[in-house]
Write an enzyme that holds these catalytic residues in place. Structure first.
Site, mmCIF file in Angstrom:
data_model
loop_
_atom_site.group_PDB
_atom_site.id
_atom_site.type_symbol
_atom_site.label_atom_id
_atom_site.label_comp_id
_atom_site.label_asym_id
_atom_site.label_seq_id
_atom_site.Cartn_x
_atom_site.Cartn_y
_atom_site.Cartn_z
ATOM 1 N N GLY A 64 9.507 22.761 -8.273
ATOM 2 C CA GLY A 64 10.250 21.606 -7.764
ATOM 3 C C GLY A 64 9.555 20.933 -6.603
ATOM 4 O O GLY A 64 9.931 19.843 -6.191
ATOM 5 N N LYS A 95 1.523 22.843 -2.561
ATOM 6 C CA LYS A 95 2.952 23.117 -2.351
ATOM 7 C C LYS A 95 3.483 22.151 -1.297
ATOM 8 O O LYS A 95 2.919 22.084 -0.205
ATOM 9 C CB LYS A 95 3.111 24.577 -1.906
ATOM 10 C CG LYS A 95 4.534 25.068 -1.887
ATOM 11 C CD LYS A 95 4.588 26.572 -1.684
ATOM 12 C CE LYS A 95 6.009 27.029 -1.434
ATOM 13 N NZ LYS A 95 6.059 28.439 -1.061
ATOM 14 N N GLY A 142 11.111 17.746 -2.899
ATOM 15 C CA GLY A 142 9.746 18.075 -3.320
ATOM 16 C C GLY A 142 8.778 18.276 -2.170
ATOM 17 O O GLY A 142 7.589 18.469 -2.384
ATOM 18 N N ARG A 159 -2.242 26.547 -2.156
ATOM 19 C CA ARG A 159 -2.075 27.964 -2.459
ATOM 20 C C ARG A 159 -3.016 28.355 -3.586
ATOM 21 O O ARG A 159 -3.160 27.638 -4.572
ATOM 22 C CB ARG A 159 -0.623 28.219 -2.865
ATOM 23 C CG ARG A 159 -0.324 29.661 -3.202
ATOM 24 C CD ARG A 159 1.149 29.971 -3.083
ATOM 25 N NE ARG A 159 1.945 29.383 -4.147
ATOM 26 C CZ ARG A 159 3.273 29.491 -4.225
ATOM 27 N NH1 ARG A 159 3.942 30.144 -3.297
ATOM 28 N NH2 ARG A 159 3.944 28.929 -5.212
ATOM 29 N N ARG A 178 5.300 34.131 -13.585
ATOM 30 C CA ARG A 178 6.344 34.948 -12.967
ATOM 31 C C ARG A 178 7.157 35.643 -14.037
ATOM 32 O O ARG A 178 7.119 35.237 -15.208
ATOM 33 C CB ARG A 178 7.297 34.029 -12.174
ATOM 34 C CG ARG A 178 6.591 33.073 -11.246
ATOM 35 C CD ARG A 178 7.276 31.711 -11.227
ATOM 36 N NE ARG A 178 6.419 30.720 -10.543
ATOM 37 C CZ ARG A 178 6.455 30.486 -9.246
ATOM 38 N NH1 ARG A 178 7.342 31.097 -8.508
ATOM 39 N NH2 ARG A 178 5.638 29.617 -8.694
ATOM 40 N N ASP A 210 12.041 34.765 -10.246
ATOM 41 C CA ASP A 210 11.054 33.667 -10.222
ATOM 42 C C ASP A 210 10.059 33.858 -9.081
ATOM 43 O O ASP A 210 9.081 33.122 -8.990
ATOM 44 C CB ASP A 210 11.753 32.307 -10.106
ATOM 45 C CG ASP A 210 12.725 32.246 -8.942
ATOM 46 O OD1 ASP A 210 13.605 33.129 -8.862
ATOM 47 O OD2 ASP A 210 12.617 31.337 -8.112
ATOM 48 N N ASN A 211 10.309 34.834 -8.226
ATOM 49 C CA ASN A 211 9.387 35.101 -7.125
ATOM 50 C C ASN A 211 8.664 36.430 -7.310
ATOM 51 O O ASN A 211 8.196 37.030 -6.345
ATOM 52 C CB ASN A 211 10.140 35.097 -5.792
ATOM 53 C CG ASN A 211 10.655 33.710 -5.430
ATOM 54 O OD1 ASN A 211 10.085 32.700 -5.862
ATOM 55 N ND2 ASN A 211 11.716 33.646 -4.665
ATOM 56 N N ASP A 213 5.535 33.772 -2.576
ATOM 57 C CA ASP A 213 6.706 33.123 -1.999
ATOM 58 C C ASP A 213 7.118 33.733 -0.663
ATOM 59 O O ASP A 213 7.962 34.617 -0.603
ATOM 60 C CB ASP A 213 7.881 33.131 -2.986
ATOM 61 C CG ASP A 213 8.709 31.877 -2.792
ATOM 62 O OD1 ASP A 213 9.010 31.568 -1.631
ATOM 63 O OD2 ASP A 213 9.031 31.200 -3.768
HETATM 64 P P1 AMP Z 1 12.146 29.300 -3.724
HETATM 65 O O1 AMP Z 1 13.385 29.616 -2.947
HETATM 66 O O2 AMP Z 1 11.032 28.810 -2.857
HETATM 67 O O3 AMP Z 1 11.710 30.414 -4.601
HETATM 68 O O4 AMP Z 1 12.519 28.062 -4.642
HETATM 69 C C1 AMP Z 1 13.454 28.167 -5.671
HETATM 70 C C2 AMP Z 1 13.459 26.884 -6.493
HETATM 71 O O5 AMP Z 1 13.846 25.767 -5.702
HETATM 72 C C3 AMP Z 1 12.113 26.518 -7.089
HETATM 73 O O6 AMP Z 1 12.348 25.942 -8.355
HETATM 74 C C4 AMP Z 1 11.590 25.502 -6.113
HETATM 75 O O7 AMP Z 1 10.632 24.641 -6.700
HETATM 76 C C5 AMP Z 1 12.857 24.751 -5.751
HETATM 77 N N1 AMP Z 1 12.743 24.091 -4.429
HETATM 78 C C6 AMP Z 1 12.753 24.688 -3.221
HETATM 79 N N2 AMP Z 1 12.618 23.782 -2.237
HETATM 80 C C7 AMP Z 1 12.524 22.569 -2.815
HETATM 81 C C8 AMP Z 1 12.378 21.221 -2.339
HETATM 82 N N3 AMP Z 1 12.287 20.938 -1.040
HETATM 83 N N4 AMP Z 1 12.325 20.239 -3.264
HETATM 84 C C9 AMP Z 1 12.413 20.498 -4.568
HETATM 85 N N5 AMP Z 1 12.564 21.729 -5.087
HETATM 86 C C10 AMP Z 1 12.618 22.764 -4.222
HETATM 87 MG MG MG Z 2 9.836 30.567 -5.502
#
Ligand code: AMP
Ligand code: MG
Length: 474
Positions: free
Chosen positions: A90, A111, A124, A174, A181, A246-247, A256
């Site tokens: 995302g 990222k 994003g 990164r 994953r 997913d992590n 992550d």
């Molecule tokens: P994470 O907590 O970093 O593992 O993220 C979990 C999900 O949320 C993943 O699909 C990320 O791409 C999405 N995500 C986290 N932060 C953002 C953001 N600022 N904008 C868009 N997607 C995000």
């Molecule tokens: Mg993640």
């Protein structure tokens, strides 16, 4: 002139449903914060051109380097136990893969590079804090010799990111063995897309498990790597904080660095993440959660495994693989070379006493055998009793205490990225002062040596300095 990187993009050759092709979103005013020349060299990339203005622009997402095939990867995942069938990149874009001079293949990903179809409600983007945190902690992890994604660069975007307050934006480059994953497999399993699952298994085997013959062999490889990884985390007091499926990588690299933390005071149930209300991802629960995540991987792979009992048998090996890896890690921390009955009890005994006496995890192990370790205990007699047992155990080996103490110093780091120091570096950076970030990052490059001038970075936080909670890197 666009930047040239020697890309060879195997993920981009996978079927369409694996990703969405799109370029990063350009930013206003890229400026380089940090660049990892050693990593660039390891990848066989030209550090000078990558860290030039043109390279910096590319690493901020302004223009796509020649040979890149930018895409956002699709994946699913269990977040705190709840299955989300579609997550995906995302706020990240995979530029492509480079093959290093030694033949190793690496993903290069931006990222914080703008919205994608997987952004859901997010913008994003990333702000400077999480970018610097990931840079510091992932590079510290690498310097500790623990498998991890790496940080090639951090670039300020010259744009403001809105969180609760306006904050400076940044992009992290990164580098990873891959970004596949557990959740990538779950994505296709949830859609019952067996062709895609088969293609993903073949791709993952090629990248991470050359010896595996099928999905079962891949599962066994992932289980072994995760057992080793979690043991290594625990050996340095690392709490990942958000071990959603997913992590968790297939490669066995740490990925992550959101609400992660290294323990100061040792306690097995320490939790730092502000969103982990039930302590699902507490320090001591990490092996159980890894096993739970691996069970989700096994479930996702089941359509490709003829014999479900064999998959269960692989999973059932995890606790013993983890115990063996944990034992090996902690025996080394105690300076033990041989394996004797009672070693695990000796380790548990120390940890138990440390928890009861509020001892600092890193500083106690580092100073074992000295007054400094003893002083870490509220009741120093609790250390003395253990020390006597440890000495008896060491006497079974023909090594002198001196040799054991040298071994202890060589595997127990003096300096780890303590949360209060990371926060201090971030706060200074937000005001434009990158010196604390650079100093901390430099000290962590040699975690087993500490110069007098860096003694403050090894010190545990005072009551006023403790940062009790960490936050997700959004
Ligand atoms: P994470 O907590 O970093 O593992 O993220 C979990 C999900 O949320 C993943 O699909 C990320 O791409 C999405 N995500 C986290 N932060 C953002 C953001 N600022 N904008 C868009 N997607 C995000
Ligand atoms: Mg993640």
């Amino acid at each position: 002139m666009a930047l040239d990187l020697p890309f060879d993009n195997s993920y981009a050759r996978l079927p369409d449903q694996f990703f969405t092709r799109l370029a990063p979103t350009p930013v206003a005013k890229p400026s380089l914060i940090a660049f990892n020349r050693l990593l660039a060299k390891r990848l066989g990339l030209d550090a000078d051109s990558l860290s030039s203005d043109e390279g910096t622009a590319a690493l901020a997402g302004n223009g796509v380097p020649n040979g890149a095939e930018p895409l956002a990867q699709a994946y699913a995942g269990h977040q705190f136990g709840n299955f989300v069938p579609q997550l995906g990149d995302g706020r990240a874009i995979l530029l492509g893969e480079v093959v290093a001079p030694d033949g190793a293949r690496f993903d290069v990903q931006l990222k914080g590079s703008g919205p994608t179809p997987y952004s859901r409600m997010g913008d994003g983007r990333a702000w400077l804090g999480p970018v610097l945190r990931e840079y510091i902690v992932s590079e510290a992890m690498a310097a500790l010799g623990i498998p991890t994604t790496r940080a090639l660069a951090a670039v300020a975007t010259g744009e403001i990111v809105l969180r609760e307050v306006p904050l400076p934006g940044a992009v992290l480059t990164r580098v990873a063995a891959s970004h596949i994953r557990v959740g990538t497999f779950q994505y296709f399993a949830a859609r019952d897309d067996r062709d895609a699952l088969r293609a993903l298994v073949a791709h993952a085997i090629e990248r991470h498990d050359a010896d595996a013959e099928d999905a079962l062999g891949l599962l066994a490889g992932v289980i072994q790597r995760q057992a080793d990884l979690i043991a290594r985390w625990m050996g340095v007091g690392f709490v990942h904080g958000v071990m959603n499926t997913d992590n968790m990588t297939i490669s066995g690299e740490t990925i992550d660095y959101g609400p992660c933390a290294y323990l100061d005071t040792y306690h097995p149930l320490m939790v730092f993440s502000s969103i982990d209300r039930n302590g699902r991802y507490a320090f001591g629960r990490q092996p159980d959660i890894a096993m739970w995540n691996l069970a989700q991987l096994a479930m996702a792979l089941l359509p490709l495994i003829d014999d479900s009992k064999a998959a269960q048998a692989e999973l059932d090996r995890f606790p013993e693989l983890f115990r063996a890896a944990w034992s090996k890690t902690f025996r080394a921390k105690l300076g033990l070379e041989t394996v004797e009955d009672g070693d695990d009890e000796l380790i548990h005994d120390l940890l138990h006493r440390m928890a009861e006496n509020r001892a600092d995890f890193t500083n106690t192990f580092r100073a074992l055998g000295t007054e400094v370790a003893r002083d870490e205990f509220l009741d120093p007699a609790a250390y003395d009793e253990w020390h006597t047992k440890w000495n008896e155990r060491l006497s079974i080996e023909n090594n002198s205490l001196k040799i054991a103490l040298n071994a202890v110093r060589s595997v127990n780091p003096a300096v780890i990225p303590r949360t209060h120091r990371i926060e201090e570096a971030i706060q200074a950076a937000v005001t434009g002062d990158y010196r604390p970030f650079e100093r901390l990052h430099a000290a962590l490059a040699t975690p087993f040596e500490l110069s007098d001038s860096n003694a403050d970075l090894a010190r545990a936080p005072t009551k006023d300095e403790i940062v009790p909670q960490t936050f997700c890197g959004t």
